[in-house]
Design a protein around this motif. Structure first.
Motif, PDB file in Angstrom:
ATOM      1  N   GLN A  90       0.832  -1.200   0.000  1.00 16.55           N
ATOM      2  CA  GLN A  90       0.000   0.000   0.000  1.00 16.55           C
ATOM      3  C   GLN A  90       0.872   1.256   0.000  1.00 16.55           C
ATOM      4  O   GLN A  90       1.811   1.377   0.779  1.00 16.55           O
ATOM      5  N   THR A  91       0.519   2.207  -0.876  1.00 15.01           N
ATOM      6  CA  THR A  91       1.311   3.437  -1.000  1.00 15.01           C
ATOM      7  C   THR A  91       0.580   4.665  -0.494  1.00 15.01           C
ATOM      8  O   THR A  91       1.223   5.656  -0.137  1.00 15.01           O
ATOM      9  N   ASN A  92      -0.748   4.657  -0.483  1.00 16.87           N
ATOM     10  CA  ASN A  92      -1.491   5.821   0.007  1.00 16.87           C
ATOM     11  C   ASN A  92      -2.897   5.401   0.420  1.00 16.87           C
ATOM     12  O   ASN A  92      -3.311   4.244   0.226  1.00 16.87           O
ATOM     13  N   TYR A  93      -3.654   6.346   0.960  1.00 20.39           N
ATOM     14  CA  TYR A  93      -4.957   6.033   1.564  1.00 20.39           C
ATOM     15  C   TYR A  93      -5.868   7.250   1.490  1.00 20.39           C
ATOM     16  O   TYR A  93      -5.420   8.409   1.556  1.00 20.39           O
ATOM     17  N   LEU A  94      -7.155   6.960   1.346  1.00 18.07           N
ATOM     18  CA  LEU A  94      -8.173   8.012   1.395  1.00 18.07           C
ATOM     19  C   LEU A  94      -9.488   7.416   1.882  1.00 18.07           C
ATOM     20  O   LEU A  94      -9.864   6.312   1.482  1.00 18.07           O
ATOM     21  N   GLN A  95     -10.172   8.162   2.750  1.00 10.76           N
ATOM     22  CA  GLN A  95     -11.548   7.828   3.101  1.00 10.76           C
ATOM     23  C   GLN A  95     -12.423   8.948   2.585  1.00 10.76           C
ATOM     24  O   GLN A  95     -12.225  10.125   2.908  1.00 10.76           O
ATOM     25  N   ASP A  96     -13.405   8.591   1.724  1.00 12.01           N
ATOM     26  CA  ASP A  96     -14.252   9.591   1.077  1.00 12.01           C
ATOM     27  C   ASP A  96     -15.543   8.915   0.649  1.00 12.01           C
ATOM     28  O   ASP A  96     -15.518   7.854   0.022  1.00 12.01           O
ATOM     29  N   ASP A  97     -16.693   9.526   0.969  1.00 12.21           N
ATOM     30  CA  ASP A  97     -17.976   8.904   0.646  1.00 12.21           C
ATOM     31  C   ASP A  97     -18.636   9.517  -0.591  1.00 12.21           C
ATOM     32  O   ASP A  97     -19.833   9.322  -0.828  1.00 12.21           O
ATOM     33  N   SER A  98     -17.885  10.248  -1.406  1.00 12.08           N
ATOM     34  CA  SER A  98     -18.435  10.871  -2.615  1.00 12.08           C
ATOM     35  C   SER A  98     -18.918   9.800  -3.602  1.00 12.08           C
ATOM     36  O   SER A  98     -18.308   8.728  -3.729  1.00 12.08           O
ATOM     37  N   THR A  99     -19.998  10.101  -4.323  1.00 12.02           N
ATOM     38  CA  THR A  99     -20.539   9.181  -5.328  1.00 12.02           C
ATOM     39  C   THR A  99     -20.868   9.945  -6.607  1.00 12.02           C
ATOM     40  O   THR A  99     -21.160  11.138  -6.577  1.00 12.02           O
ATOM     41  N   ASP A 100     -20.837   9.245  -7.713  1.00 11.59           N
ATOM     42  CA  ASP A 100     -21.243   9.792  -9.011  1.00 11.59           C
ATOM     43  C   ASP A 100     -21.202   8.653 -10.020  1.00 11.59           C
ATOM     44  O   ASP A 100     -20.552   7.622  -9.797  1.00 11.59           O
ATOM     45  N   THR A 101     -21.908   8.822 -11.137  1.00  8.05           N
ATOM     46  CA  THR A 101     -21.836   7.893 -12.260  1.00  8.05           C
ATOM     47  C   THR A 101     -21.675   8.695 -13.542  1.00  8.05           C
ATOM     48  O   THR A 101     -21.990   9.886 -13.585  1.00  8.05           O
ATOM     49  N   PHE A 102     -21.195   8.018 -14.598  1.00  7.85           N
ATOM     50  CA  PHE A 102     -20.904   8.699 -15.843  1.00  7.85           C
ATOM     51  C   PHE A 102     -21.457   7.907 -17.029  1.00  7.85           C
ATOM     52  O   PHE A 102     -21.641   6.695 -16.946  1.00  7.85           O
ATOM     53  N   THR A 103     -21.698   8.597 -18.116  1.00  9.75           N
ATOM     54  CA  THR A 103     -22.197   7.964 -19.338  1.00  9.75           C
ATOM     55  C   THR A 103     -21.207   8.240 -20.458  1.00  9.75           C
ATOM     56  O   THR A 103     -21.463   9.042 -21.350  1.00  9.75           O
ATOM     57  N   ALA A 104     -20.085   7.610 -20.407  1.00  8.67           N
ATOM     58  CA  ALA A 104     -19.045   7.779 -21.414  1.00  8.67           C
ATOM     59  C   ALA A 104     -18.302   6.457 -21.549  1.00  8.67           C
ATOM     60  O   ALA A 104     -18.365   5.598 -20.666  1.00  8.67           O
ATOM     61  N   GLN A 105     -17.606   6.297 -22.675  1.00  5.05           N
ATOM     62  CA  GLN A 105     -16.852   5.063 -22.847  1.00  5.05           C
ATOM     63  C   GLN A 105     -15.648   5.030 -21.915  1.00  5.05           C
ATOM     64  O   GLN A 105     -15.194   6.065 -21.416  1.00  5.05           O
ATOM     65  N   LEU A 106     -15.183   3.832 -21.662  1.00  2.00           N
ATOM     66  CA  LEU A 106     -14.014   3.617 -20.824  1.00  2.00           C
ATOM     67  C   LEU A 106     -12.771   3.653 -21.701  1.00  2.00           C
ATOM     68  O   LEU A 106     -12.748   3.087 -22.795  1.00  2.00           O
ATOM     69  N   TYR A 107     -11.722   4.336 -21.223  1.00  2.00           N
ATOM     70  CA  TYR A 107     -10.456   4.390 -21.931  1.00  2.00           C
ATOM     71  C   TYR A 107      -9.390   3.670 -21.114  1.00  2.00           C
ATOM     72  O   TYR A 107      -9.354   3.776 -19.886  1.00  2.00           O
ATOM     73  N   ILE A 108      -8.508   2.987 -21.808  1.00  2.00           N
ATOM     74  CA  ILE A 108      -7.352   2.358 -21.190  1.00  2.00           C
ATOM     75  C   ILE A 108      -6.115   2.946 -21.844  1.00  2.00           C
ATOM     76  O   ILE A 108      -5.981   2.925 -23.070  1.00  2.00           O
ATOM     77  N   ALA A 109      -5.222   3.512 -21.036  1.00  2.00           N
ATOM     78  CA  ALA A 109      -3.967   4.153 -21.458  1.00  2.00           C
ATOM     79  C   ALA A 109      -4.167   5.559 -21.988  1.00  2.00           C
ATOM     80  O   ALA A 109      -3.260   6.118 -22.605  1.00  2.00           O
ATOM     81  N   SER A 110      -5.322   6.165 -21.743  1.00  2.00           N
ATOM     82  CA  SER A 110      -5.563   7.520 -22.234  1.00  2.00           C
ATOM     83  C   SER A 110      -6.649   8.190 -21.405  1.00  2.00           C
ATOM     84  O   SER A 110      -7.445   7.522 -20.747  1.00  2.00           O
ATOM     85  N   LEU A 111      -6.683   9.512 -21.477  1.00  2.00           N
ATOM     86  CA  LEU A 111      -7.773  10.296 -20.902  1.00  2.00           C
ATOM     87  C   LEU A 111      -8.539  10.912 -22.068  1.00  2.00           C
ATOM     88  O   LEU A 111      -8.227  12.008 -22.517  1.00  2.00           O
ATOM     89  N   ASP A 112      -9.490  10.153 -22.614  1.00  2.00           N
ATOM     90  CA  ASP A 112     -10.343  10.667 -23.694  1.00  2.00           C
ATOM     91  C   ASP A 112      -9.510  11.147 -24.890  1.00  2.00           C
ATOM     92  O   ASP A 112      -9.834  12.149 -25.531  1.00  2.00           O
ATOM     93  N   PHE A 113      -8.424  10.417 -25.219  1.00  2.00           N
ATOM     94  CA  PHE A 113      -7.533  10.770 -26.333  1.00  2.00           C
ATOM     95  C   PHE A 113      -6.992  12.196 -26.195  1.00  2.00           C
ATOM     96  O   PHE A 113      -6.650  12.831 -27.196  1.00  2.00           O
ATOM     97  N   ALA A 114      -6.920  12.708 -24.982  1.00  2.00           N
ATOM     98  CA  ALA A 114      -6.607  14.129 -24.793  1.00  2.00           C
ATOM     99  C   ALA A 114      -5.232  14.375 -24.187  1.00  2.00           C
ATOM    100  O   ALA A 114      -4.906  15.503 -23.848  1.00  2.00           O
ATOM    101  N   GLY A 115      -4.425  13.351 -24.054  1.00  2.00           N
ATOM    102  CA  GLY A 115      -3.100  13.560 -23.484  1.00  2.00           C
ATOM    103  C   GLY A 115      -2.865  12.750 -22.224  1.00  2.00           C
ATOM    104  O   GLY A 115      -3.731  12.002 -21.773  1.00  2.00           O
ATOM    105  N   ASN A 116      -1.670  12.893 -21.660  1.00  2.00           N
ATOM    106  CA  ASN A 116      -1.260  12.139 -20.474  1.00  2.00           C
ATOM    107  C   ASN A 116      -1.376  10.632 -20.702  1.00  2.00           C
ATOM    108  O   ASN A 116      -1.833   9.886 -19.836  1.00  2.00           O
ATOM    109  N   ASP A 117      -0.976  10.205 -21.896  1.00  2.00           N
ATOM    110  CA  ASP A 117      -1.167   8.812 -22.285  1.00  2.00           C
ATOM    111  C   ASP A 117      -0.021   7.925 -21.810  1.00  2.00           C
ATOM    112  O   ASP A 117       1.131   8.362 -21.722  1.00  2.00           O
ATOM    113  N   PHE A 118      -0.344   6.676 -21.532  1.00  2.00           N
ATOM    114  CA  PHE A 118       0.640   5.731 -21.017  1.00  2.00           C
ATOM    115  C   PHE A 118       1.533   5.231 -22.152  1.00  2.00           C
ATOM    116  O   PHE A 118       1.041   4.736 -23.156  1.00  2.00           O
TER     117      PHE A 118
END
Length: 229
Positions: free
Chosen positions: A171-199
């Motif tokens: 374990q490297t870090n920790y957070l306790q947070d009860d925030s919730t939300d849902t989204f209606t968008a496709q899932l990306y792997i190795a990218s943030l919506d083709f917008a940069g910061n790609d793996f």
């Protein structure tokens, strides 16, 4: 794979003629069987010794903004729909060069910047962020970061409203947070919506599981460990 496995993309598949390179198909071996699309130069490669199958393929991303996997929107990506259930997101990753920027593993992003994403950040290690109402309402950050080009097991474990990130089972870090939300968008792997910061590098065994599959117990010390496959 079991009833709680919502996405499982194996990198270590046996080589067959015509199955490497751009355009080769990878499948979701999870319980739902989502359609996985390769974008840009995302491709199967045999240049690295992958984790579980000698002389098999893995997934290579060249770090270009257009190079990623995408999977259609589904309730299977509602990781933050409740603050009382358990989720595991994990993969094996090997960078082609020592990380020098924020680089994405998984993300689901809507117009206006509403999103969740899991990524590695120089100076902040493994991060998980939930942006809702134009604000970062959940932000797991800090701790150990990757500073080499070896294979590493990366995981974020959500146990009700407690979150922990893990590198190679520690374990490297920790957070306790009860925030919730849902989204209606496709899932990306190795990218943030083709917008940069790609793996840029190799991935294997990409998993999203609606359970505490590693029996994680994230804590504020942090000193939890999980058993790496």
């Amino acid at each position: 794979s079991d009833a709680n496995t919502l996405l499982l993309i194996h990198g270590g598949e046996a080589i067959a003629s015509g199955t490497t390179g751009s355009g080769a198909t990878f499948v979701d071996s999870g319980n739902t069987g989502h359609t996985v699309t390769e974008n840009g130069n995302a491709q199967r490669e045999t240049e690295q010794e992958f984790k579980f199958t000698p002389d098999a393929t893995g997934y290579f991303f060249d770090g270009d903004p257009s190079t990623a996997m995408s999977v259609p929107n589904h309730a299977d990506w509602d990781l933050f729909g409740s603050n009382s259930d358990n989720w595991t997101i994990s993969l094996f990753a090997r960078w082609t060069a020592v990380p020098t920027a924020s680089q994405q593993f998984f993300s689901q992003s809507e117009a206006g910047g509403e999103r969740w994403s899991m990524y590695h950040s120089v100076g902040a290690g493994i991060k998980l962020i939930l942006v809702s109402g134009s604000s970062a309402v959940l932000h797991l950050s800090g701790g150990t970061e990757v500073t080499d080009t070896d294979w590493h097991h990366i995981a974020v474990c959500k146990v009700a409203d407690e979150y922990g990130a893990y590198i190679d089972g520690v374990q490297t870090n920790y957070l306790q947070d009860d925030s919730t939300d849902t989204f209606t968008a496709q899932l990306y792997i190795a990218s943030l919506d083709f917008a940069g910061n790609d793996f840029p590098g190799y991935m294997d065994e990409m998993l999203i599981e609606q359970s505490n599959v590693f029996n994680a117990a994230p804590n504020a010390t942090p000193d939890d460990t999980i058993v790496v496959p």
